[in-house]
Write a protein that holds these residues in place. Sequence first.
Motif, short mmCIF file in Angstrom:
data_model
loop_
_atom_site.label_atom_id
_atom_site.label_comp_id
_atom_site.label_asym_id
_atom_site.label_seq_id
_atom_site.Cartn_x
_atom_site.Cartn_y
_atom_site.Cartn_z
N ILE A 130 9.38 1.16 4.51
CA ILE A 130 8.10 0.80 5.11
C ILE A 130 7.95 1.62 6.38
O ILE A 130 8.79 1.54 7.27
N MET A 131 6.90 2.44 6.45
CA MET A 131 6.70 3.33 7.59
C MET A 131 5.90 2.67 8.72
O MET A 131 6.06 3.02 9.87
N ARG A 132 5.01 1.76 8.38
CA ARG A 132 4.23 1.02 9.38
C ARG A 132 3.97 -0.37 8.82
O ARG A 132 3.98 -0.56 7.61
N GLU A 133 3.77 -1.31 9.71
CA GLU A 133 3.53 -2.70 9.30
C GLU A 133 2.55 -2.77 8.13
O GLU A 133 1.48 -2.16 8.18
N THR A 134 2.92 -3.46 7.08
CA THR A 134 2.05 -3.56 5.90
C THR A 134 2.34 -4.87 5.17
O THR A 134 3.47 -5.34 5.16
N PRO A 135 1.32 -5.45 4.55
CA PRO A 135 1.56 -6.70 3.83
C PRO A 135 2.15 -6.48 2.43
O PRO A 135 1.75 -5.56 1.72
N LEU A 136 3.10 -7.33 2.06
CA LEU A 136 3.57 -7.46 0.69
C LEU A 136 2.61 -8.45 0.04
O LEU A 136 2.52 -9.59 0.48
N GLU A 137 1.88 -8.01 -0.97
CA GLU A 137 0.82 -8.83 -1.54
C GLU A 137 1.11 -9.21 -2.99
O GLU A 137 1.78 -8.49 -3.72
N HIS A 138 0.57 -10.37 -3.38
CA HIS A 138 0.63 -10.88 -4.74
C HIS A 138 -0.58 -11.78 -4.92
O HIS A 138 -1.00 -12.47 -3.98
N GLN A 139 -1.14 -11.79 -6.11
CA GLN A 139 -2.36 -12.53 -6.36
C GLN A 139 -2.20 -14.06 -6.24
O GLN A 139 -3.18 -14.76 -6.01
N GLU A 140 -0.99 -14.58 -6.36
CA GLU A 140 -0.77 -16.03 -6.31
C GLU A 140 0.08 -16.50 -5.13
O GLU A 140 0.41 -17.67 -5.07
N ALA A 152 0.85 -1.20 0.00
CA ALA A 152 0.00 0.00 0.00
C ALA A 152 0.88 1.24 0.00
O ALA A 152 1.81 1.37 0.81
N GLU A 153 0.59 2.16 -0.91
CA GLU A 153 1.37 3.39 -1.03
C GLU A 153 1.31 4.23 0.25
O GLU A 153 2.26 4.92 0.60
N ARG A 154 0.20 4.17 0.97
CA ARG A 154 0.06 4.97 2.20
C ARG A 154 1.01 4.51 3.30
O ARG A 154 1.29 5.25 4.23
N ASP A 155 1.52 3.27 3.19
CA ASP A 155 2.39 2.71 4.23
C ASP A 155 3.86 2.71 3.85
O ASP A 155 4.69 2.25 4.63
N ALA A 156 4.19 3.20 2.64
CA ALA A 156 5.56 3.04 2.17
C ALA A 156 5.93 4.11 1.15
O ALA A 156 5.07 4.84 0.66
N GLU A 157 7.21 4.18 0.85
CA GLU A 157 7.70 4.97 -0.27
C GLU A 157 8.80 4.17 -0.96
O GLU A 157 9.48 3.37 -0.32
N MET A 158 8.95 4.38 -2.26
CA MET A 158 9.93 3.62 -3.02
C MET A 158 10.71 4.58 -3.91
O MET A 158 10.14 5.51 -4.48
#
Length: 105
Positions: free
Chosen positions: A65-75, A47-53
Amino acid sequence: MTQIRQGDVFLETVGEMPKGTRLSFEAQPGRLVLAYGEATGHHHSVAERDAEMIETEAGEIFLRIMRETPLEHQEHAAILLQPGIYRVGRQVEYVPRALPRRVAD
């Protein structure tokens, strides 16, 4: 140093965020995409709200990563990322007597 793998994406923690150009992806509003799948169009993202790249002049990608957030993928199962700075890489596979190649996801 923490190392995290999800499909063809490899993350490792680093001490500080280098200087670079901030990245965003209009194709996936609200998501920072670490890698797109070559065949399916699926993506590894947070989520863009939780991170910057950022991307450095040398072409390296770093993720804060600014706060705990999931790294997601559809599979793949989501992986909960802890706050910190990560270098983003792609996994490589080695085949005897051949050049290394990126893992396809």
